[in-house]
Design a protein around this motif. Structure first.
Motif, PDB file in Angstrom:
ATOM      1  N   GLY A 172       4.777  15.876  -5.488  1.00  0.00           N
ATOM      2  CA  GLY A 172       4.991  17.317  -5.531  1.00  0.00           C
ATOM      3  C   GLY A 172       6.381  17.660  -6.021  1.00  0.00           C
ATOM      4  N   ALA A 173       7.338  16.763  -5.747  1.00  0.00           N
ATOM      5  CA  ALA A 173       8.705  16.912  -6.228  1.00  0.00           C
ATOM      6  C   ALA A 173       9.295  15.511  -6.371  1.00  0.00           C
ATOM      7  CB  ALA A 173       9.538  17.739  -5.252  1.00  0.00           C
ATOM      8  N   ASP A 174      10.284  15.365  -7.220  1.00  0.00           N
ATOM      9  CA  ASP A 174      10.910  14.060  -7.428  1.00  0.00           C
ATOM     10  C   ASP A 174      11.474  13.549  -6.098  1.00  0.00           C
ATOM     11  OD1 ASP A 174      12.494  11.865  -8.133  1.00  0.00           O
ATOM     12  OD2 ASP A 174      12.940  12.726 -10.093  1.00  0.00           O
ATOM     13  N   PRO A 175      11.028  12.379  -5.632  1.00  0.00           N
ATOM     14  CA  PRO A 175      11.489  11.874  -4.329  1.00  0.00           C
ATOM     15  C   PRO A 175      12.942  11.409  -4.342  1.00  0.00           C
ATOM     16  CG  PRO A 175      10.119  10.251  -5.397  1.00  0.00           C
ATOM     17  CD  PRO A 175      10.034  11.487  -6.250  1.00  0.00           C
ATOM     18  N   GLY A 176      13.512  11.258  -5.523  1.00  0.00           N
ATOM     19  CA  GLY A 176      14.912  10.875  -5.606  1.00  0.00           C
ATOM     20  C   GLY A 176      15.221   9.478  -5.099  1.00  0.00           C
ATOM     21  N   LEU A 177      14.335   8.545  -5.356  1.00  0.00           N
ATOM     22  CA  LEU A 177      14.554   7.170  -4.911  1.00  0.00           C
ATOM     23  C   LEU A 177      15.705   6.521  -5.665  1.00  0.00           C
ATOM     24  CD1 LEU A 177      10.839   5.991  -4.724  1.00  0.00           C
ATOM     25  CD2 LEU A 177      12.364   6.349  -2.786  1.00  0.00           C
ATOM     26  N   ARG A 178      16.437   5.671  -4.949  1.00  0.00           N
ATOM     27  CA  ARG A 178      17.527   4.933  -5.581  1.00  0.00           C
ATOM     28  C   ARG A 178      16.998   3.587  -6.072  1.00  0.00           C
ATOM     29  NH1 ARG A 178      20.750   0.857  -5.014  1.00  0.00           N
ATOM     30  NH2 ARG A 178      19.659   0.153  -3.134  1.00  0.00           N
ATOM     31  N   PHE A 179      17.366   3.227  -7.318  1.00  0.00           N
ATOM     32  CA  PHE A 179      16.903   1.968  -7.890  1.00  0.00           C
ATOM     33  C   PHE A 179      18.087   1.037  -8.128  1.00  0.00           C
ATOM     34  CE2 PHE A 179      13.438   4.799  -8.598  1.00  0.00           C
ATOM     35  CZ  PHE A 179      12.314   3.996  -8.432  1.00  0.00           C
ATOM     36  N   ALA A 180      17.922  -0.203  -7.701  1.00  0.00           N
ATOM     37  CA  ALA A 180      19.004  -1.181  -7.801  1.00  0.00           C
ATOM     38  C   ALA A 180      19.235  -1.577  -9.256  1.00  0.00           C
ATOM     39  CB  ALA A 180      18.658  -2.415  -6.968  1.00  0.00           C
ATOM     40  N   MET A 234       0.851  -1.181   0.000  1.00  0.00           N
ATOM     41  CA  MET A 234       0.000   0.000   0.000  1.00  0.00           C
ATOM     42  C   MET A 234       0.891   1.237   0.000  1.00  0.00           C
ATOM     43  SD  MET A 234      -2.766   1.096   2.875  1.00  0.00           S
ATOM     44  CE  MET A 234      -3.287  -0.597   2.990  1.00  0.00           C
ATOM     45  N   THR A 235       0.646   2.163  -0.906  1.00  0.00           N
ATOM     46  CA  THR A 235       1.488   3.338  -1.002  1.00  0.00           C
ATOM     47  C   THR A 235       0.862   4.509  -0.297  1.00  0.00           C
ATOM     48  OG1 THR A 235       0.440   3.992  -3.057  1.00  0.00           O
ATOM     49  CG2 THR A 235       2.421   2.649  -3.239  1.00  0.00           C
ATOM     50  N   GLN A 236       1.676   5.518  -0.080  1.00  0.00           N
ATOM     51  CA  GLN A 236       1.167   6.727   0.532  1.00  0.00           C
ATOM     52  C   GLN A 236       0.220   7.439  -0.424  1.00  0.00           C
ATOM     53  OE1 GLN A 236       1.312   7.943   3.410  1.00  0.00           O
ATOM     54  NE2 GLN A 236       3.170   7.348   4.459  1.00  0.00           N
ATOM     55  N   PRO A 237      -0.767   8.185   0.091  1.00  0.00           N
ATOM     56  CA  PRO A 237      -1.722   8.862  -0.754  1.00  0.00           C
ATOM     57  C   PRO A 237      -1.053   9.821  -1.716  1.00  0.00           C
ATOM     58  CG  PRO A 237      -2.494   8.816   1.498  1.00  0.00           C
ATOM     59  CD  PRO A 237      -1.089   8.339   1.525  1.00  0.00           C
ATOM     60  N   GLN A 238      -1.708   9.996  -2.850  1.00  0.00           N
ATOM     61  CA  GLN A 238      -1.201  10.821  -3.919  1.00  0.00           C
ATOM     62  C   GLN A 238      -1.903  12.169  -3.935  1.00  0.00           C
ATOM     63  OE1 GLN A 238      -1.230   8.848  -7.734  1.00  0.00           O
ATOM     64  NE2 GLN A 238      -1.846  10.704  -8.736  1.00  0.00           N
ATOM     65  N   GLY A 239      -1.181  13.220  -3.973  1.00  0.00           N
ATOM     66  CA  GLY A 239      -1.767  14.553  -3.966  1.00  0.00           C
ATOM     67  C   GLY A 239      -2.366  14.919  -5.299  1.00  0.00           C
ATOM     68  N   THR A 240      -3.475  15.588  -5.303  1.00  0.00           N
ATOM     69  CA  THR A 240      -4.119  15.992  -6.537  1.00  0.00           C
ATOM     70  C   THR A 240      -3.364  17.115  -7.223  1.00  0.00           C
ATOM     71  OG1 THR A 240      -5.525  17.512  -5.285  1.00  0.00           O
ATOM     72  CG2 THR A 240      -6.390  15.308  -5.705  1.00  0.00           C
ATOM     73  N   ALA A 241      -2.552  17.853  -6.460  1.00  0.00           N
ATOM     74  CA  ALA A 241      -1.840  18.974  -7.048  1.00  0.00           C
ATOM     75  C   ALA A 241      -0.393  18.609  -7.378  1.00  0.00           C
ATOM     76  CB  ALA A 241      -1.852  20.163  -6.091  1.00  0.00           C
ATOM     77  N   ALA A 242      -0.059  17.334  -7.324  1.00  0.00           N
ATOM     78  CA  ALA A 242       1.309  16.914  -7.576  1.00  0.00           C
ATOM     79  C   ALA A 242       1.698  17.261  -9.009  1.00  0.00           C
ATOM     80  CB  ALA A 242       1.442  15.422  -7.321  1.00  0.00           C
ATOM     81  N   ALA A 243       2.973  17.617  -9.203  1.00  0.00           N
ATOM     82  CA  ALA A 243       3.407  18.123 -10.498  1.00  0.00           C
ATOM     83  C   ALA A 243       4.381  17.207 -11.213  1.00  0.00           C
ATOM     84  CB  ALA A 243       4.059  19.502 -10.313  1.00  0.00           C
ATOM     85  N   VAL A 244       4.962  16.242 -10.522  1.00  0.00           N
ATOM     86  CA  VAL A 244       6.014  15.431 -11.112  1.00  0.00           C
ATOM     87  C   VAL A 244       5.615  13.965 -11.071  1.00  0.00           C
ATOM     88  CG1 VAL A 244       8.429  14.724 -10.924  1.00  0.00           C
ATOM     89  CG2 VAL A 244       7.769  17.065 -10.367  1.00  0.00           C
ATOM     90  N   ARG A 245       5.716  13.299 -12.217  1.00  0.00           N
ATOM     91  CA  ARG A 245       5.521  11.845 -12.245  1.00  0.00           C
ATOM     92  C   ARG A 245       6.899  11.202 -12.193  1.00  0.00           C
ATOM     93  NH1 ARG A 245       0.804   9.822 -12.627  1.00  0.00           N
ATOM     94  NH2 ARG A 245       1.658   7.769 -13.115  1.00  0.00           N
ATOM     95  N   ALA A 246       7.154  10.461 -11.128  1.00  0.00           N
ATOM     96  CA  ALA A 246       8.471   9.864 -10.915  1.00  0.00           C
ATOM     97  C   ALA A 246       8.326   8.378 -10.654  1.00  0.00           C
ATOM     98  CB  ALA A 246       9.164  10.545  -9.739  1.00  0.00           C
ATOM     99  N   ARG A 247       9.422   7.651 -10.803  1.00  0.00           N
ATOM    100  CA  ARG A 247       9.427   6.217 -10.526  1.00  0.00           C
ATOM    101  C   ARG A 247       9.224   5.978  -9.037  1.00  0.00           C
ATOM    102  NH1 ARG A 247      14.436   3.040 -12.704  1.00  0.00           N
ATOM    103  NH2 ARG A 247      13.108   1.284 -12.101  1.00  0.00           N
ATOM    104  N   LEU A 248       8.422   4.978  -8.741  1.00  0.00           N
ATOM    105  CA  LEU A 248       8.173   4.594  -7.356  1.00  0.00           C
ATOM    106  C   LEU A 248       8.516   3.125  -7.139  1.00  0.00           C
ATOM    107  CD1 LEU A 248       7.100   5.012  -4.506  1.00  0.00           C
ATOM    108  CD2 LEU A 248       4.783   4.632  -5.389  1.00  0.00           C
TER     109      LEU A 248
END
Length: 227
Positions: A194-202, A1-15
């Motif tokens: 809202g901004a790129d979370p900057g997740l690291r991907f293996a 289950m992921t954290q809720p998504q904001g309706t005003a979010a501006a960036v689509r990033a990898r999760l």
């Protein structure tokens, strides 16, 4: 289950990375197939489905330590204080912008993985009523013990069904009440922030090594821990 998504979010990033999504949907399909094969007496298919579940489960556990940021247990497993703080936010319809599993969703993930482990381990030792069908490790126990373990196998699947139903209910609640689609990111791997979370991907090679190791162990178990 992921954290809720904001309706005003501006960036689509990898999760979610590919391996995490493959494991998620693979387990969904295999659990359904395992249930069908058991209900219809297709025990050979049921065993092979169980071995596949074992392989995916082993991979997911390894991936929880060496995989991408959002898949690592250290990124989403939280203590009682964090869980209590999150529970206080549930009545609010305001979304948050933190990537990955929320503290409550993390409990669901851990509980499902634990019950899957119980399912697989009990299935390995279970013996059916006539004693002719059993898991690959059923020769390690006597008939009566194998029958007791078979009962645990049935009970743990019932518990798993309840937990999956609660998980689905939570997904529906998030979609309706918080207007947050949790399914689509698990399909596409992307979510709006809202901004790129900057997740690291293996890197892919780590996933391939982990998958090969998990498959080898599952194969070894299917052979009764014999070469």
């Amino acid at each position: 289950m992921t954290q809720p998504q904001g309706t005003a979010a501006a960036v689509r990033a990898r999760l979610w990375d590919g391996p995490t999504r493959i494991v998620h949907w693979g387990l969904v399909a295999l659990l359904g197939f395992s249930w069908w094969s058991a209900e219809n007496g297709q025990l050979t298919w049921h065993r092979w489905s169980g071995y596949a579940v074992l392989g995916l489960l082993l991979f997911r556990i390894v991936w929880g330590f060496v995989g991408s940021g959002s898949a690592r247990f250290a990124s989403f497993v939280r203590g009682p204080r964090a869980i209590a703080a999150y529970l206080r936010t549930l009545p609010s319809r305001s979304p948050t912008d933190v990537p990955g599993h929320n503290p409550l969703g993390a409990l669901s993930v851990l509980a499902i993985l634990a019950l899957l482990a119980v399912q697989v381990v009990t299935g390995l030792f279970a013996v059916d009523l006539d004693g002719f069908e059993g898991g690959p490790l059923s020769d390690r126990v006597d008939f009566d013990t194998g029958r007791v373990i078979a009962g645990w196998h049935d009970l743990s699947f019932t518990a798993l069904q309840v937990l999956v139903a609660l998980h689905i209910a939570a997904v529906v609640l998030y979609a309706v009440y918080k207007r947050n689609n949790l399914i689509w990111p698990m399909i596409t791997g992307r979510r709006a922030f809202g901004a790129d979370p900057g997740l690291r991907f293996a890197p892919v090679w780590i996933a391939l090594l982990a998958a090969a190791a998990a498959a080898a162990v599952a194969w070894w178990v299917s052979k009764g821990l014999r070469f």
